[in-house]
Design an enzyme around this catalytic site. Structure first.
Site, PDB file in Angstrom:
ATOM      1  N   HIS A 269       0.834  -1.213   0.000  1.00 45.58           N
ATOM      2  CA  HIS A 269       0.000   0.000   0.000  1.00 45.58           C
ATOM      3  C   HIS A 269       0.868   1.263   0.000  1.00 45.58           C
ATOM      4  CE1 HIS A 269      -3.709   2.271   1.142  1.00 45.58           C
ATOM      5  NE2 HIS A 269      -2.828   3.069   1.728  1.00 45.58           N
ATOM      6  N   GLU A 270       1.811   1.312   0.904  1.00 44.81           N
ATOM      7  CA  GLU A 270       2.661   2.513   1.001  1.00 44.81           C
ATOM      8  C   GLU A 270       3.540   2.659  -0.244  1.00 44.81           C
ATOM      9  OE1 GLU A 270       1.848   4.677   3.229  1.00 44.81           O
ATOM     10  OE2 GLU A 270       0.533   3.225   4.213  1.00 44.81           O
ATOM     11  N   GLU A 299      -4.723   7.864  -2.673  1.00 44.06           N
ATOM     12  CA  GLU A 299      -5.222   6.575  -2.189  1.00 44.06           C
ATOM     13  C   GLU A 299      -5.516   5.634  -3.362  1.00 44.06           C
ATOM     14  OE1 GLU A 299      -4.837   6.123   0.890  1.00 44.06           O
ATOM     15  OE2 GLU A 299      -5.922   4.263   1.315  1.00 44.06           O
TER      16      GLU A 299
HETATM   17 MG    MG Z   1      -3.154   5.231   2.292  1.00 41.87          MG
END
Ligand code: MG
Length: 501
Positions: A269-270, A299
């Site tokens: 995710h990061e 996001e």
């Molecule tokens: Mg995030």
């Protein structure tokens, strides 16, 4: 890329902006340090230094030099897209600084400092009444801020949404979520009923060695294509990405000691957040448009790499040998079983633990609650009850207590109201990016299987990342994918992934 900036007035504005950029750079580095290695005893002094830098930045932003350079540039005609982007982004910053008095910012900082502590206590005791007066104060401050920023014809909550996602309105969200929520809720029930996905897995309880997990995370980042000469991986309780400069974008992950999918999913995710910042065009560095444009678009990038790349059978097949080599418990399972473990779907009361199917429903709930708190007549003391009834309506579960319900998120205690919707925009955008990539002939599955994730990264660079904040988020999404945000892509993506598997 040609020279993005040629207009002399814009060039002057960019020169006047450089000290502000440098303060931002220093603040980002301090922020990263605060989240990673700062000795706890330094907190107070750090807070003071950081507060002084904020005051200095505001003074520079509203200085006669910068304001006159800004006004001269804003009057110019025939600016190219980059130049217009600079004027737009700086104009927003100036407007905010002019409209919100420093006293209100200071009051908010005090309220947040107290609320944060109260929230932790309230959550630990699962006692909403301990947090209630603080939340009332924070809602009051948010409303005052919104009154100062509200646009003619816009609602108060619109003004807060715009702080986190430029241009986003209640009208848009009512339409997007009104379309998405019932369909997603039905799809979620169908996926649960199919029985194809386990509700738990023994690996959730299996411990791992932290050093092994760290090695795995480094291997994972290598497979995804993280440039270690322009970033680094550290450990924190909650993972985050910190862009310091265009060539220094750092990420963190957390180690829980068991349930290996959590640290790996967090790292993927990061990585997505980091890739966005790392792929902004070099010529935009040190300018107001040299970073990601909004939280929602950000996001979208992180969800893409977490869900659409990492959480797939194809990626699991490639990565599983490394997992098996470093986590002995994983050897008991086939790659296919390991995939079912990382892609589990089950009812979950905690947003940050939720699978990608139900996740946006957690956001719709928060949106409805915030909208009524700010624009409607919902009182803070009525909040827990509304929370639980929406939970029942959208997700068919009832939180066992307020700690697992209305008190679960840190956001409100930090004064962040209007932030949550950006998470759901990210989920939808990721699926829409996948759709657009495939329409253009790309295949993420093939990219993974052929070890060519650079292809999808290059597509993202070209369509989204390189532009930085040149275009407002909604315009960027249309330019990149050919249409405004459309929940259909998310529903179709989930259906293909979870119902036909
Ligand atoms: Mg995030």
């Amino acid at each position: 890329m040609e020279k993005p900036f040629t207009n002399p007035k814009v060039l002057e504005l960019l020169k006047a902006y450089r000290p502000l950029w440098a303060i931002g750079y220093a603040q980002s580095l301090m922020g990263w340090d605060l989240g990673t290695y700062m000795p706890p005893g330094a907190a107070r002094e750090r807070g003071e230094a950081s507060g002084e830098l904020r005051v200095l930045a505001r003074r520079l932003l509203l200085s006669p030099e910068l304001l006159s350079a800004y006004r001269a540039a804003a009057k110019e005609e025939g600016l190219n897209d980059y130049e217009a982007g600079v004027v737009r982004v700086l104009g927003r910053e100036i407007e905010r600084a002019e409209k919100i008095p420093p006293e209100l910012i200071a009051e908010e900082a005090r309220a947040v400092a107290e609320a944060r502590v109260a929230w932790e206590r309230a959550k630990a005791k699962s006692d909403f009444s301990l947090f209630k007066p603080h939340l009332e104060r924070i809602v009051g401050i948010a409303r005052r801020k919104a009154e100062l920023l509200a646009k003619p014809g816009g609602t108060l909550y619109d003004a807060l949404l715009d702080l986190f996602e430029e241009g986003l309105t209640v009208r848009q969200l009512d339409s997007l979520f009104g379309d998405l929520a019932p369909k997603l809720s039905a799809l979620y029930a169908k996926i649960l009923d199919s029985g194809a996905w386990p509700r738990s897995h023994p690996l959730e309880k299996e411990p791992y060695e932290k050093e092994a997990a760290r090695s795995l995370n480094m291997l994972l980042l290598g497979l995804l294509g993280y440039p270690f000469d322009r970033g680094r991986l550290d450990e924190t309780a909650h993972p985050f990405t910190q862009a310091i400069g265009r060539d220094d974008v750092r990420i963190t992950t957390s180690y829980h000691g068991r349930d290996i999918r959590r640290t790996l999913g967090g790292t993927a995710h990061e990585f997505g957040h980091a890739l966005y910042e790392l792929q902004v065009d070099k010529a935009l560095a040190a300018t107001p448009i040299g970073g990601g444009v909004s939280l929602g678009v950000h996001e979208g990038q992180s969800r893409f790499w977490e869900n659409i790349v990492w959480r797939t059978p194809e990626f699991t097949r490639r990565f599983y040998p490394s997992v098996a080599a470093l986590v002995p418990a994983a050897r008991r399972y086939t790659p296919e079983e390991f995939y079912r473990y990382i892609a589990m779907v089950r009812p979950e009361t905690i947003r940050i633990e939720a699978d990608e199917v139900q996740y946006p429903l957690h956001i719709v709930l928060r949106y409805e609650v915030e909208k009524r708190l700010i624009d409607g007549d919902l009182r803070v003391d009525e909040l827990p009850q509304l929370w639980n009834s929406l939970m029942e309506e959208l997700l068919h579960i009832t939180p066992p207590d307020d700690a697992h319900g209305v008190l679960q998120d840190v956001h409100w205690s930090l004064g962040l109201i209007g932030y949550f919707p950006t998470y759901a925009l990210g989920s939808m955008l990721a699926a829409q990016m996948l759709h657009a990539y495939q329409r253009g002939g790309g295949s993420v599955a093939e990219d993974i299987e052929e070890g060519r994730l650079d292809r999808v990264a290059a597509w993202q660079r070209e369509k989204i990342h390189r532009w930085g904040a040149t275009y407002p988020p909604q315009r960027l999404i249309e330019l990149a994918t050919g249409e405004p945000l459309n929940p259909r892509h998310y529903l179709e993506y989930l259906e293909a992934k979870y119902l036909s598997a």
